[in-house]
Every structure is written in structure tokens, then in C-alpha cells.
Design a protein around this motif. Sequence first.
Motif, PDB file in Angstrom:
ATOM      1  N   ASP A  41      49.816  58.699  12.304  1.00  0.00           N
ATOM      2  CA  ASP A  41      50.186  58.720  10.880  1.00  0.00           C
ATOM      3  C   ASP A  41      49.213  58.830  10.040  1.00  0.00           C
ATOM      4  O   ASP A  41      47.701  58.320  10.267  1.00  0.00           O
ATOM      5  N   MET A  42      49.314  59.501   8.863  1.00  0.00           N
ATOM      6  CA  MET A  42      48.173  59.794   7.931  1.00  0.00           C
ATOM      7  C   MET A  42      47.123  60.800   8.280  1.00  0.00           C
ATOM      8  O   MET A  42      46.312  61.489   7.530  1.00  0.00           O
ATOM      9  N   ILE A  43      47.192  61.268   9.390  1.00  0.00           N
ATOM     10  CA  ILE A  43      46.466  62.362  10.023  1.00  0.00           C
ATOM     11  C   ILE A  43      47.483  63.696   9.919  1.00  0.00           C
ATOM     12  O   ILE A  43      46.862  64.525   9.256  1.00  0.00           O
ATOM     13  N   THR A  44      48.559  63.689  10.619  1.00  0.00           N
ATOM     14  CA  THR A  44      49.122  64.932  10.552  1.00  0.00           C
ATOM     15  C   THR A  44      50.536  64.760  10.084  1.00  0.00           C
ATOM     16  O   THR A  44      51.248  65.717   9.826  1.00  0.00           O
ATOM     17  N   GLN A  45      50.698  63.522   9.706  1.00  0.00           N
ATOM     18  CA  GLN A  45      52.276  63.292   9.111  1.00  0.00           C
ATOM     19  C   GLN A  45      52.155  61.927   8.454  1.00  0.00           C
ATOM     20  O   GLN A  45      51.329  61.044   8.761  1.00  0.00           O
ATOM     21  N   PRO A 339      41.615  56.288   6.810  1.00  0.00           N
ATOM     22  CA  PRO A 339      42.699  57.353   6.443  1.00  0.00           C
ATOM     23  C   PRO A 339      43.265  57.275   5.178  1.00  0.00           C
ATOM     24  O   PRO A 339      43.031  56.249   4.376  1.00  0.00           O
ATOM     25  N   PRO A 340      43.663  58.564   4.718  1.00  0.00           N
ATOM     26  CA  PRO A 340      44.289  58.528   3.308  1.00  0.00           C
ATOM     27  C   PRO A 340      45.410  57.797   3.267  1.00  0.00           C
ATOM     28  O   PRO A 340      46.113  57.416   4.206  1.00  0.00           O
ATOM     29  N   SER A 341      46.111  57.634   1.861  1.00  0.00           N
ATOM     30  CA  SER A 341      47.189  56.649   1.812  1.00  0.00           C
ATOM     31  C   SER A 341      48.381  57.505   1.063  1.00  0.00           C
ATOM     32  O   SER A 341      49.410  57.006   1.254  1.00  0.00           O
ATOM     33  N   SER A 342      48.007  58.648   0.452  1.00  0.00           N
ATOM     34  CA  SER A 342      49.113  59.294   0.044  1.00  0.00           C
ATOM     35  C   SER A 342      49.516  60.770   0.450  1.00  0.00           C
ATOM     36  O   SER A 342      50.738  61.219   0.062  1.00  0.00           O
ATOM     37  N   LEU A 343      48.736  61.246   1.290  1.00  0.00           N
ATOM     38  CA  LEU A 343      49.007  62.548   1.983  1.00  0.00           C
ATOM     39  C   LEU A 343      48.120  62.632   3.226  1.00  0.00           C
ATOM     40  O   LEU A 343      47.244  61.950   3.193  1.00  0.00           O
ATOM     41  N   SER A 344      48.775  63.177   4.180  1.00  0.00           N
ATOM     42  CA  SER A 344      47.951  63.171   5.529  1.00  0.00           C
ATOM     43  C   SER A 344      47.042  64.155   5.334  1.00  0.00           C
ATOM     44  O   SER A 344      46.894  65.052   4.479  1.00  0.00           O
ATOM     45  N   LEU A 345      46.048  64.162   6.345  1.00  0.00           N
ATOM     46  CA  LEU A 345      44.973  65.221   6.236  1.00  0.00           C
ATOM     47  C   LEU A 345      45.395  66.537   6.434  1.00  0.00           C
ATOM     48  O   LEU A 345      44.847  67.519   6.052  1.00  0.00           O
ATOM     49  N   LEU A 346      46.358  66.737   7.558  1.00  0.00           N
ATOM     50  CA  LEU A 346      47.015  68.021   7.683  1.00  0.00           C
ATOM     51  C   LEU A 346      47.692  68.427   6.589  1.00  0.00           C
ATOM     52  O   LEU A 346      47.462  69.853   6.301  1.00  0.00           O
ATOM     53  N   VAL A 467      36.429  73.783  23.185  1.00  0.00           N
ATOM     54  CA  VAL A 467      36.430  75.105  22.342  1.00  0.00           C
ATOM     55  C   VAL A 467      37.502  74.826  21.061  1.00  0.00           C
ATOM     56  O   VAL A 467      38.615  74.299  21.513  1.00  0.00           O
ATOM     57  N   ALA A 468      37.201  74.984  20.011  1.00  0.00           N
ATOM     58  CA  ALA A 468      37.984  74.506  18.893  1.00  0.00           C
ATOM     59  C   ALA A 468      38.726  75.638  18.362  1.00  0.00           C
ATOM     60  O   ALA A 468      38.839  76.696  17.624  1.00  0.00           O
ATOM     61  N   ASN A 469      39.976  75.904  19.582  1.00  0.00           N
ATOM     62  CA  ASN A 469      40.682  77.232  19.311  1.00  0.00           C
ATOM     63  C   ASN A 469      42.248  76.594  19.111  1.00  0.00           C
ATOM     64  O   ASN A 469      43.213  77.705  19.323  1.00  0.00           O
ATOM     65  N   ASN A 470      42.379  75.977  18.314  1.00  0.00           N
ATOM     66  CA  ASN A 470      43.481  75.360  17.869  1.00  0.00           C
ATOM     67  C   ASN A 470      43.708  74.877  16.466  1.00  0.00           C
ATOM     68  O   ASN A 470      43.135  73.761  16.209  1.00  0.00           O
ATOM     69  N   PRO A 471      44.290  75.674  15.675  1.00  0.00           N
ATOM     70  CA  PRO A 471      44.127  75.239  14.215  1.00  0.00           C
ATOM     71  C   PRO A 471      44.856  74.122  13.568  1.00  0.00           C
ATOM     72  O   PRO A 471      45.716  73.851  14.360  1.00  0.00           O
ATOM     73  N   GLY A 472      44.170  73.553  12.650  1.00  0.00           N
ATOM     74  CA  GLY A 472      44.739  72.157  12.318  1.00  0.00           C
ATOM     75  C   GLY A 472      43.852  71.061  12.172  1.00  0.00           C
ATOM     76  O   GLY A 472      42.824  71.444  12.130  1.00  0.00           O
ATOM     77  N   VAL A 473      44.417  69.945  11.950  1.00  0.00           N
ATOM     78  CA  VAL A 473      43.321  68.740  11.694  1.00  0.00           C
ATOM     79  C   VAL A 473      43.638  67.857  13.004  1.00  0.00           C
ATOM     80  O   VAL A 473      45.107  67.470  13.207  1.00  0.00           O
TER      81      VAL A 473
END
Length: 514
Positions: A41-45, A339-346, A467-473
Motif C-alpha cells: 500500500d502506497m507503493i504500488t496502490q 510512504p506518501p499519503s495521497s498517491l502511490s509511488l507507482l 539486474v533492474a530489468n522490470n520497469p516500475g516502482v
Amino acid sequence: MGRLVFLFASSLLLMVAATTVSAAIVEHSFNMLSAWADGPDMITQCPIRPGNKYTYKFKIIKQEGTFWWHSHTSTLRATLYGAIIIRPRAGSSYPFPKPYREVPILLGEWWNGNVVDMANQALAHGTGPNISDAYTINGWPGDLYPCSQNQMYKLKVKQGKTYLLRITNAAVDNNLFYKIANHKMIVVAVDARYTNPYVTDVLVVASGQTIDVLLTADQPIGSYYMAARAYASAAGLEFDSTTTRGVIVYEGAPSWTSRTPLIPVLPAFNDTPTAHKFSTSLTALVGGPHWEPVPLKVDHKMFVTIGMALDVCPSNTTCQGPPVGAKLSASMNNVSFVPPSSLSLLQAFFFNVRGVYTTDFPVKPPVQFDYTNPSINGDRPLLFAPKGTRITKLKFNSTVEMVMQNTAIIGAENHPMHLHGFDFHVLAQGFGNFNPATDTLKYNLFNPQIRHTIGVPVGGWAVIRFVANNPGVWFMHCHFDGHLPIGLATAFVVENGPTPETTLPPPPVDLPQC
């Protein structure tokens, strides 16, 4: 694509309905190009609101083994979790003899109270979370607790047969020792990655990890206890010192209630040498299914201190420490994650919304010190970590190497660090302060174990590479739930690749909103 088997369904969809509290769900596969279904929660949703439901749709690509899913909001993980089993695709086989039967073993914790209320109270008072009242095996506390003296998990076996035990540590705040009386186990996979067979009579399973073992029923017909209890590495810290037990009953054995089963002798709670020997003895099965070699070129090096910290007690509240008058906190590189409070990082990343996070997470601690020396607790400026939503931005397909250095601030402890979105190679582990002049010579670049969760040794360090081969947060955090809300976390934002196949798709229309 493998065959996905939930214990409750056989599908690529996981539908969750929130009832009286908000919830979000995470599952421990690496969700290639499915970051919207990762769940923190608050990272991807935003969490699923009470009375609402959300269906997670995610891709399973080049993965097989034992995974699990759980809530990622507050401490709901205490009871909201389950196993996900991905077997080899049709026509393929295990890299070991096919077992007679496969058995999920989920180790958990239980509180006699509302876990969310207890967590909120701890945060308000600035203390650690309440310790649990029991551990469980597949939901049963076992016969050492007053509430369940005649109730425990029972596994019936046939003499001479081999069983694949798929073991998950779903405990909220404890690493666990696990043992079966008079039986050896052969480790064949960790975190859904195959290993060279490793024979042992005891496992140490960090919170969030899975371990697959082969168990052969090769003892005289009878009954044998399995048991689990805490590996508690932090000196002086209160923990749940109880033991949960289940029983293995051989076909043809007398009733285990009429005869006392044989009892395993578990390691001492603070037996770090046994835990370290097990954790460092595992190696990857080179050439096995889904094995990946260690990337040798490193693009982004990080040295990250992890551990506890303090926060100033607000003037209008009473904080109970430690020490009294301060609030317990935690940090990575002296940044206590908020973590943010109004919108997820993703969402902020995908829609390019500014002001939600910054990409200036430090690649090394701002102050160098004797990280594992307890005397640092007399240096008050080192104890207080500033709050922030500071994360790391990575180019697509870049290789990251991270040294995670435990600190003695407030107290050293084995921290199970979990990385969402990726598996990583564990190149080396050790005690004391990491020394690049000598410890880099210890790197295993041939067959290091591949994991998504690593217990960083108490008063020590671990080196990982991915390896950072997966786009997103993608979230990185301590898998002790009591440490997560006080800041022992950070995140990586991975840029899109050059093709549509390496680009994060838009969010689903029913993504929960804040």
C-alpha cells in the motif's frame, strides 16, 4: 509459463475483498511487467477500502516453486496469507526425483487481540510491537499451548516414501528455527530458486522466506514431532519464546495421543552460529531450471546501513522509548522512509506527478562510523534519522550491487530484507564491518544462492546483486512488520525499456484509489 496452483484456486487471478479495514495484497513472485499487482500500500496502490474488492492480475514468467501471498497493510499479514505453488510446466520435471507427495507448511504467528489496534498503539507510544502469544503450523498452535492441547497439525506419511515440504515463514516479526525429530531434510530450493541439495537436520527461515525440502520417511514406524520457535538475535529484546509443534504420524503407528512422539531438540534462541552456517551453506543449482548467472558488470554500487533509530517525541504526546521520551524509529542510510499519503509511488512515476518522492536516496551513509560497535549509542546525533520519501532511480537493465551493513544503533539484529520485483544473487555474508579490501575476495560469482529475502546477519553484512530489468516502482524493506511503519525501507524506480515489451502498461481501471 508454469502451472500456477493457489491453495484456494487454480488461476492467474487473486480477488481480495476488504471487510472492516483497508487492505492491500502482495505476492512473492517478481511480477514481470505487472507492477500494478505487486500490492504494497502506497507503493504500488492505495489500500482496498472497506466494503470494496479488487482482482489482482499478474504474469508468471520463468518462475516455479513455492511462493506466498499476504496482506501488505498494517499488521493484517498476521492472519491474511497463503501459499502459491507453481509446478514445472507440462513435459518438464523437477531437478530431483519426483516426490511421493507435496505438502505446504506455513509457519505463522498468533495474537490474542486485534493486531491492528496493537500496532497503532505501538506507533502512538513510540514502542516496539506487542510480542505474539503463539506460533502456528498450518494454522494450528499445537499441544504446548493451553488453548490447543489436543489440536495440532498432523502429517500422515508412508514409511519409505519421500515428501516435498514447501515451507514458508509467514510470521510477522520473527525468524524461526524448524526441525523434525530424528529426520534429516534435503534443501532443494529457497525462495522458489533451485539449490544444490543440502542435507541438514535444522532450518532457519527468515520472515518472508520459503524453503523446499525433501523429507524421506525412513525412521521406524511411529510418531515424530515437528517444531518451530524463534531465532531471536537481538540481545535483551523481548520476543515470543513459545514453541509450536505439529506431528508426523507413520502409517500403521499407534495413535500419537496414546504415545508421546519423539521430540526434536531445537537450537537455542540466540544460536547465531547455527543460523549463519545454514544460511551461508546454500548454493544455486547451476544450469538448473530458471538459473541465471551472476552479472559481472556492475553499473550502480550502493553501501546501505540498515537498523534501528530514534525519532523525536512530539511535544503534545507521551512516548515510551526506548529511551523514555523518544520514539522508536528505523532507517536505511540514515533515511527513515515515509510512504506518501495521497498517491502511490507507482502512480506518481507513471503519471509523472512531482512532489511525491525524490530520487536522491544516498548511495552511502552520510557519516561513516564503527557500525557494529555498541558504543555508538552514546553519540546521540547518530541515533536520530530524518524522515523522507527518498528513493533510487535506475536505468532499465542496469546492474545493482548493494552492501547491506547492519548497525548496532539501539541494538543489532538479524534483519530479513525483502526486495519486490526482483530476485538477487547473494554474493557473500559476514560479521562486523564490511571491509571492501578483504570481503570482496569472498564473493561467490559462480553459484551463489538466488533469493528475494535475505537475513542480514546480526552485527554483520550481506552483499546482493540484481539486474533492474522490470520497469516500475519496487519496494525494499525489512520483513518484520514492526519495523516497516517506522522507516526500515526504501524503493527503486526502474525506467522503461526501449520496446513495448519492456514498458510498464497503464494501470487497471479498477485500481484502488486513495
